[in-house]
Write a protein that holds these residues in place. Structure first.
Motif, PDB file in Angstrom:
ATOM      1  N   GLU A 137       0.827  -1.196   0.000  1.00 19.31           N
ATOM      2  CA  GLU A 137       0.000   0.000   0.000  1.00 19.31           C
ATOM      3  C   GLU A 137       0.871   1.260   0.000  1.00 19.31           C
ATOM      4  N   ASN A 141       0.005   4.400  -2.372  1.00 20.69           N
ATOM      5  CA  ASN A 141      -0.535   5.610  -1.773  1.00 20.69           C
ATOM      6  C   ASN A 141       0.585   6.447  -1.170  1.00 20.69           C
ATOM      7  N   PRO A 146     -11.871  10.531  -9.301  1.00 21.07           N
ATOM      8  CA  PRO A 146     -11.094   9.288  -9.346  1.00 21.07           C
ATOM      9  C   PRO A 146     -10.121   9.246 -10.516  1.00 21.07           C
ATOM     10  N   PRO A 166      -6.635   9.506  -8.230  1.00 18.28           N
ATOM     11  CA  PRO A 166      -7.113   8.152  -7.902  1.00 18.28           C
ATOM     12  C   PRO A 166      -6.741   7.685  -6.503  1.00 18.28           C
ATOM     13  N   ASP A 167      -5.518   7.983  -6.041  1.00 15.60           N
ATOM     14  CA  ASP A 167      -5.111   7.540  -4.707  1.00 15.60           C
ATOM     15  C   ASP A 167      -5.918   8.252  -3.630  1.00 15.60           C
ATOM     16  N   ASN A 218      -9.392   6.777  -3.453  1.00 17.91           N
ATOM     17  CA  ASN A 218      -9.417   5.514  -2.709  1.00 17.91           C
ATOM     18  C   ASN A 218      -9.407   5.759  -1.197  1.00 17.91           C
ATOM     19  N   LYS A 219      -8.612   6.734  -0.769  1.00 24.77           N
ATOM     20  CA  LYS A 219      -8.557   7.064   0.652  1.00 24.77           C
ATOM     21  C   LYS A 219      -9.891   7.608   1.144  1.00 24.77           C
ATOM     22  N   GLU A 247     -12.325   4.866   1.679  1.00 27.60           N
ATOM     23  CA  GLU A 247     -12.027   4.152   2.924  1.00 27.60           C
ATOM     24  C   GLU A 247     -12.592   4.918   4.124  1.00 27.60           C
ATOM     25  N   LYS A 283     -16.422   4.385   4.542  1.00 24.81           N
ATOM     26  CA  LYS A 283     -16.830   2.978   4.469  1.00 24.81           C
ATOM     27  C   LYS A 283     -18.072   2.661   5.296  1.00 24.81           C
ATOM     28  N   SER A 303     -16.329   4.226 -10.353  1.00 24.76           N
ATOM     29  CA  SER A 303     -15.248   4.075  -9.379  1.00 24.76           C
ATOM     30  C   SER A 303     -15.792   3.783  -7.987  1.00 24.76           C
ATOM     31  N   LEU A 335     -15.480   0.113  -5.574  1.00 21.41           N
ATOM     32  CA  LEU A 335     -14.834   0.100  -4.265  1.00 21.41           C
ATOM     33  C   LEU A 335     -15.797  -0.108  -3.107  1.00 21.41           C
TER      34      LEU A 335
END
Length: 352
Positions: free
Chosen positions: A180, A184, A243, A247-248, A251-252, A255, A258, A276, A280
């Motif tokens: 990771e 990231n 995204p 993109p990174d 993704n964060k 998360e 979530k 995207s 995820l």
């Protein structure tokens, strides 16, 4: 065992599409009912079915129809439960049915999935029910993983059949083991449009809904979503993040979000934001296409016509208010306060 989903076909000829839904519901172990009723030829039957089913515990409706495809909209007129529309390709490649299903007026949204995608309609229904049912949520997750496994198996089968002399068959076989840290390198960052809604009393509380505009040009439509959520007393977070450009960071952000109940993406052009998010998350995803080029058709089509296993419940072009209503319908299944405000919004607005 009372059904949780009611499938209504506009015609018996739509059964082949409905069978895709049936197979998914059997896999997810969700009890369902199936009826045949035409919005035009048996309008009273549709009305009575929907009103009675709403009273008797149906949580999600699914309308499957082709041609003018007014069936999903007719269902939405008589219920405050989520309605999923599955357009069927009879003429014009199914575009007539797609437009009729998705382009609904406020406050009667239809969460439209891709043409002939009865499977995605059922998965979306499972995701909606899974918001309040942990066991269904687990089964949806297992089903989603089976689609991932199929891609892996297909790749291995395809490569084994190729015999090119320069083909490096084992290249990056261990890509899953990339750390990771390498992926990231930057800290997560999003641009807040404004603070979380007043319903969120502290930063420690998780909002119910994440609203994601793909760019600053999408802000005004995202505000329409927010205004509707505020009227329904639904807490939310709004953050602009792409995204494609970041993109990174995207993704964060996913998360960090979530624990939300569902996502609403507002985006134009090729609408990568919705794709995207659904890649995820296994939570329900509502898409709001925007008109940037070619009257928003690029955004609508790329948003709604998702491959099997990854549905996006798409509302009409630049109809963020309907996305907010749809979120209320989903969350109102288990929240009486939201349900009462939603019923007031839907039925009183319709009387004006």
């Amino acid at each position: 065992m009372n059904p949780k989903v009611m499938i209504i076909l506009g015609s018996a000829s739509d059964l082949k599409i409905a069978q895709k839904s049936i197979d998914i519901f059997e896999t997810l172990q969700i009890p369902y009912s199936l009826k045949v009723a035409s919005a035009h030829r048996t309008h009273e039957k549709v009305k009575k079915l929907v009103v009675e089913a709403t009273t008797n515990g149906i949580e999600v409706f699914m309308g499957i129809a082709g041609l003018a495809a007014h069936l999903p909209g007719s269902i939405a007129a008589y219920t405050h439960k989520p309605v999923i529309g599955v357009p069927v390709d009879v003429k014009l490649g199914g575009l007539d049915a797609l437009f009729a299903s998705s382009q609904m007026p406020f406050p009667a949204p239809v969460a439209t999935v891709g043409i002939d995608r009865g499977d995605n309609g059922a998965i979306l229904a499972g995701q909606i029910i899974g918001v309040n049912d942990p066991e269904v949520k687990k089964r949806v997750s297992k089903l989603r993983k089976s689609y991932q496994e199929k891609v892996k198996i297909d790749e291995e089968k395809l490569i084994s059949q190729l015999d090119g002399k320069l083909l490096q068959k084992n290249f990056l076989d261990n890509y899953d083991e990339i750390s990771e840290e390498k992926l990231n390198k930057e800290e997560p960052h999003t641009d807040k449009i404004f603070k979380e809604s007043e319903s969120v009393e502290s930063e420690k509380n998780t909002p119910l809904v994440s609203v994601v505009p793909g760019s600053y040009s999408d802000i005004e439509e995202a505000k329409n979503v927010a205004l509707t959520l505020d009227r329904l007393g639904i807490s939310y977070d709004i953050s602009v993040i792409s995204p494609i450009r970041y993109p990174d960071k995207f993704n964060k952000y996913m998360e960090n979000m979530k624990d939300v109940k569902l996502f609403i993406a507002v985006t134009g052009l090729s609408a990568h934001v919705t794709g995207s998010i659904v890649a995820l998350s296994e939570k329900p995803v509502i898409g709001v296409p925007r008109s940037v080029e070619i009257n928003g058709l690029d955004s609508l089509l790329s948003m709604v016509n998702m491959p099997p296993g990854v549905p996006v419940g798409t509302v009409g072009i630049e109809n963020g208010r309907n996305a907010g209503v749809l979120a209320g319908e989903i969350l109102g299944i288990s929240d009486k306060n939201i349900e009462e405000k939603l019923k007031l919004m839907k039925y009183k607005t319709a009387d004006i």
